[in-house]
Motif scaffolding. Sequence first.
Motif, PDB file in Angstrom:
ATOM      1  N   VAL A 209      25.901  49.188  76.590  1.00  0.00           N
ATOM      2  CA  VAL A 209      27.268  48.894  76.167  1.00  0.00           C
ATOM      3  C   VAL A 209      28.259  49.494  77.153  1.00  0.00           C
ATOM      4  CG1 VAL A 209      29.000  49.158  74.357  1.00  0.00           C
ATOM      5  CG2 VAL A 209      26.602  48.941  73.746  1.00  0.00           C
ATOM      6  N   MET A 210      29.235  48.665  77.527  1.00  0.00           N
ATOM      7  CA  MET A 210      30.365  49.190  78.277  1.00  0.00           C
ATOM      8  C   MET A 210      31.523  49.194  77.292  1.00  0.00           C
ATOM      9  SD  MET A 210      31.994  47.528  81.657  1.00  0.00           S
ATOM     10  CE  MET A 210      33.638  47.960  82.186  1.00  0.00           C
ATOM     11  N   LEU A 211      31.911  50.401  76.874  1.00  0.00           N
ATOM     12  CA  LEU A 211      32.921  50.535  75.826  1.00  0.00           C
ATOM     13  C   LEU A 211      34.249  50.909  76.470  1.00  0.00           C
ATOM     14  CD1 LEU A 211      33.630  50.732  72.789  1.00  0.00           C
ATOM     15  CD2 LEU A 211      32.861  53.097  72.867  1.00  0.00           C
ATOM     16  N   VAL A 212      35.121  49.910  76.579  1.00  0.00           N
ATOM     17  CA  VAL A 212      36.415  50.132  77.214  1.00  0.00           C
ATOM     18  C   VAL A 212      37.411  50.567  76.149  1.00  0.00           C
ATOM     19  CG1 VAL A 212      38.310  49.041  78.460  1.00  0.00           C
ATOM     20  CG2 VAL A 212      35.949  48.401  78.961  1.00  0.00           C
ATOM     21  N   THR A 213      38.081  51.685  76.362  1.00  0.00           N
ATOM     22  CA  THR A 213      39.050  52.136  75.363  1.00  0.00           C
ATOM     23  C   THR A 213      40.005  53.132  75.992  1.00  0.00           C
ATOM     24  OG1 THR A 213      39.316  53.185  73.211  1.00  0.00           O
ATOM     25  CG2 THR A 213      37.529  53.977  74.565  1.00  0.00           C
ATOM     26  N   HIS A 214      41.116  53.363  75.327  1.00  0.00           N
ATOM     27  CA  HIS A 214      41.984  54.438  75.796  1.00  0.00           C
ATOM     28  C   HIS A 214      41.937  55.598  74.804  1.00  0.00           C
ATOM     29  CE1 HIS A 214      44.683  51.976  73.249  1.00  0.00           C
ATOM     30  NE2 HIS A 214      44.928  53.155  72.748  1.00  0.00           N
ATOM     31  N   ASP A 215      41.032  55.491  73.836  1.00  0.00           N
ATOM     32  CA  ASP A 215      40.978  56.461  72.751  1.00  0.00           C
ATOM     33  C   ASP A 215      39.845  57.456  73.011  1.00  0.00           C
ATOM     34  OD1 ASP A 215      40.687  57.816  70.400  1.00  0.00           O
ATOM     35  OD2 ASP A 215      41.015  56.059  69.124  1.00  0.00           O
ATOM     36  N   MET A 216      40.202  58.691  73.383  1.00  0.00           N
ATOM     37  CA  MET A 216      39.177  59.688  73.687  1.00  0.00           C
ATOM     38  C   MET A 216      38.332  59.996  72.459  1.00  0.00           C
ATOM     39  SD  MET A 216      39.035  60.360  76.792  1.00  0.00           S
ATOM     40  CE  MET A 216      37.820  61.657  76.687  1.00  0.00           C
ATOM     41  N   GLY A 217      38.925  59.855  71.280  1.00  0.00           N
ATOM     42  CA  GLY A 217      38.179  60.115  70.055  1.00  0.00           C
ATOM     43  C   GLY A 217      36.996  59.160  69.917  1.00  0.00           C
ATOM     44  N   VAL A 218      37.255  57.877  70.217  1.00  0.00           N
ATOM     45  CA  VAL A 218      36.198  56.871  70.147  1.00  0.00           C
ATOM     46  C   VAL A 218      35.108  57.207  71.159  1.00  0.00           C
ATOM     47  CG1 VAL A 218      35.681  54.454  70.615  1.00  0.00           C
ATOM     48  CG2 VAL A 218      37.672  55.064  69.243  1.00  0.00           C
ATOM     49  N   ILE A 219      35.534  57.601  72.357  1.00  0.00           N
ATOM     50  CA  ILE A 219      34.572  57.950  73.409  1.00  0.00           C
ATOM     51  C   ILE A 219      33.697  59.111  72.955  1.00  0.00           C
ATOM     52  CG2 ILE A 219      34.364  58.936  75.719  1.00  0.00           C
ATOM     53  CD1 ILE A 219      35.209  56.130  75.913  1.00  0.00           C
ATOM     54  N   ALA A 220      34.338  60.160  72.468  1.00  0.00           N
ATOM     55  CA  ALA A 220      33.596  61.357  72.070  1.00  0.00           C
ATOM     56  C   ALA A 220      32.587  61.008  70.980  1.00  0.00           C
ATOM     57  CB  ALA A 220      34.570  62.431  71.583  1.00  0.00           C
ATOM     58  N   GLU A 221      32.972  60.064  70.112  1.00  0.00           N
ATOM     59  CA  GLU A 221      32.128  59.666  69.005  1.00  0.00           C
ATOM     60  C   GLU A 221      30.941  58.826  69.439  1.00  0.00           C
ATOM     61  OE1 GLU A 221      32.164  58.365  64.587  1.00  0.00           O
ATOM     62  OE2 GLU A 221      33.493  59.749  65.607  1.00  0.00           O
ATOM     63  N   ALA A 222      31.201  57.894  70.356  1.00  0.00           N
ATOM     64  CA  ALA A 222      30.201  56.857  70.593  1.00  0.00           C
ATOM     65  C   ALA A 222      29.478  56.958  71.931  1.00  0.00           C
ATOM     66  CB  ALA A 222      30.878  55.486  70.488  1.00  0.00           C
ATOM     67  N   ALA A 223      30.174  57.393  72.974  1.00  0.00           N
ATOM     68  CA  ALA A 223      29.623  57.191  74.318  1.00  0.00           C
ATOM     69  C   ALA A 223      28.576  58.229  74.684  1.00  0.00           C
ATOM     70  CB  ALA A 223      30.757  57.200  75.338  1.00  0.00           C
ATOM     71  N   ASP A 224      27.638  57.811  75.552  1.00  0.00           N
ATOM     72  CA  ASP A 224      26.700  58.754  76.141  1.00  0.00           C
ATOM     73  C   ASP A 224      27.283  59.336  77.422  1.00  0.00           C
ATOM     74  OD1 ASP A 224      24.542  58.196  74.265  1.00  0.00           O
ATOM     75  OD2 ASP A 224      24.520  56.228  75.210  1.00  0.00           O
ATOM     76  N   ARG A 225      27.874  58.468  78.217  1.00  0.00           N
ATOM     77  CA  ARG A 225      28.533  58.923  79.437  1.00  0.00           C
ATOM     78  C   ARG A 225      29.943  58.350  79.468  1.00  0.00           C
ATOM     79  NH1 ARG A 225      26.281  57.622  84.665  1.00  0.00           N
ATOM     80  NH2 ARG A 225      25.693  55.634  83.742  1.00  0.00           N
ATOM     81  N   VAL A 226      30.792  58.961  80.264  1.00  0.00           N
ATOM     82  CA  VAL A 226      32.183  58.525  80.348  1.00  0.00           C
ATOM     83  C   VAL A 226      32.553  58.258  81.794  1.00  0.00           C
ATOM     84  CG1 VAL A 226      34.533  59.002  79.632  1.00  0.00           C
ATOM     85  CG2 VAL A 226      32.671  60.253  78.602  1.00  0.00           C
ATOM     86  N   ALA A 227      33.277  57.174  82.009  1.00  0.00           N
ATOM     87  CA  ALA A 227      33.904  56.937  83.301  1.00  0.00           C
ATOM     88  C   ALA A 227      35.404  56.983  83.070  1.00  0.00           C
ATOM     89  CB  ALA A 227      33.491  55.576  83.856  1.00  0.00           C
ATOM     90  N   VAL A 228      36.090  57.883  83.776  1.00  0.00           N
ATOM     91  CA  VAL A 228      37.542  57.982  83.644  1.00  0.00           C
ATOM     92  C   VAL A 228      38.166  57.239  84.809  1.00  0.00           C
ATOM     93  CG1 VAL A 228      39.496  59.551  83.491  1.00  0.00           C
ATOM     94  CG2 VAL A 228      37.275  60.233  82.565  1.00  0.00           C
TER      95      VAL A 228
END
Lengths: 327, 326
Positions: A209-228
């Motif tokens: 999954v490539m999860l595009v968002t501007h919400d850090m909360g969503v990232i912290a909840e769902a993502a394994d890795r983050v690209a900023v």
Amino acid sequence: MSDPVLSVRDLVVEIPTRNAVLRPVDHVSYDIEPGEILGVVGESGAGKSMTGNAVIGLLDRPAAIAGGEIRLKGQRIDNLPYEDMRRLRGKEIGMVFQDPLTSLNPLLQIGDQLTETMLAHLEITETEARTRAIAALDEVGIPAAASRIDSYPHEFSGGMRQRVVIALALCAEPSLIIADEPTTALDVSVQAQIIALLKRLCRERRTAVMLVTHDMGVIAEAADRVAVMYAGRLAELGPVRDVVQSPRHPYTEGLMGSTPLASRGQHRLRQIPGSMPRLGSLPDGCAFHPRCPKAQDRCRANPTPSLDADQGRAACWFPVEQLEDAQ
Amino acid sequence: MLAYIIRRVAQSILVLLVVGLVAFSMFRFVGDPIDNMLGQERTQADIDRLRTELGLDQPFPVQYFKFLGGAAQGNFGVSYRQGRPVSTIIAERAPATLELAAVSGFLAISIGIALGVFTAIRRDGWVSNVIMTVSLLGVSLPTFLIGILLIYLFSVELDLLPSFGRGEVVDLGWWTTGLLTSSGLKALILPSITLGLYQMTLIMRLVRSEMLEVLRQDYIRFARARGLKERTVNFRHALKNTLVPVITVTGLQLGAIIAFAIITETVFQWPGVGLLFINAIQFVDIPVMAAYLMLISVMFVGINLIVDLLYFWVDPRLRADRGGAH
């Protein structure tokens, strides 16, 4: 380690305008492994959605891929002819859009929209497609799926519609899902459900999954890795825990500082001064330097090296060394 | 749904009553039919006798209600000029107009939608630009001029098609048709193009702009992202959504085709109700004029009703009685 599902190398997207050529995506590289969720964060206009659209081959003209490579399960897909790319869309790469109220055709029953997608990609009969459509709706948590399959989109709530959209994106069992702000248009309570659903389905099927968002909360909840991303470039790339807890790039640090966290117990949120430069007037050197508290002469003169997918975490001349005390 | 239809029919009847009233009161200013019916050698006694005979000496409301009473039973009185029942005359003339209008309407809708879709999908192609430029002519040239130009080109210069009349017609007893003979079909070509050209260009430009709007919508992007064929995206997803607003305008245009057939029928001396109406005005043939206006308004109202019902068929969001959970 298995081969990555998606491998993007030095991707450049350009928009030719009358005066200049803009680069909304500038030398971006990353991989996504099977079953992995890569969060892509950044401000509006940082190039997050543009990267996703480039991967699925749906850039709006005149934007076009100007360099780099996109590989899906090892096969190069950025130079495929339209018709070949069309066969991959839905079949290998699914997409979930931001607004579930407008992503579904209002005049077609959701069952028809599901079966037409399956029939476009899979060798099955219409009856089989209908059975699988009901199963797909059931899987995304639509209650009484068999009786709701002939409903029209307007007969569902926003959250339910986003579930239908996810069912549509997943119905031909793609190996990669691009979710472009999938929760932004939803109520907060529904957001968590949708994220949990997306996470569960992708774990079960080992979908990347490539999860595009501007919400850090969503990232912290769902993502394994983050690209900023910042101004079209990757600022930082790493495991979500590391990036959230000890950001290396001053921009990521600023982004974290401006995210409300209950645990931090602060009274005021910190802001990053200024705003992201327009693509037409990027500063020399590091694009972030005018807003960076640590900027030095080197940052003003020399662009930062672009991040490789597998080495280096932050594209910064003076990365933050350790977790700074958040005031 | 049924309640809706009943309500709409009731509204339609009200509209017809008002149209009848307005039309009827206007006839008082067209002229005095007696002048035309009696020759130069008339006496005051003749005039008074005829006036009483026709009921023109009665007060206006009485005349109006007498007319309504007759019209409700399909009796529109007797033509002053031809001395025959108006309903018979109109029944003779109506097939010509309806055939012309049907062929024009069919051409306008089918070609208009096809070209509109084409120019929307191939937005930047040179063919689309040529079509769009030419369509400006269709929108801006007046109908009679188009008719005269077509006659000049195809009848006078090329001598391919007849310049007036309906050609040979086949009488089916209740209907006369020009569609079954080659001369009838030939005679239909120029008038139907003349009559339908404006509507065709209008529908085309409308379909194009609506379709361009729809193609920008998220669900079209999503349909593409699901890997549907371009043909499916354009026709199954985009065209159907385009047609919702197009239906209204198209419906009104069909009414306009029948109403504005007057000009085309005059140019081509087409023996339809439009030409009948023009002749009736010159002669102050009040029963014919009244019947014609009522006929046209019945058609307008009827088409509008059909258009509203088509909405229900196309757009599921309007079918409230499906009872969806929200």
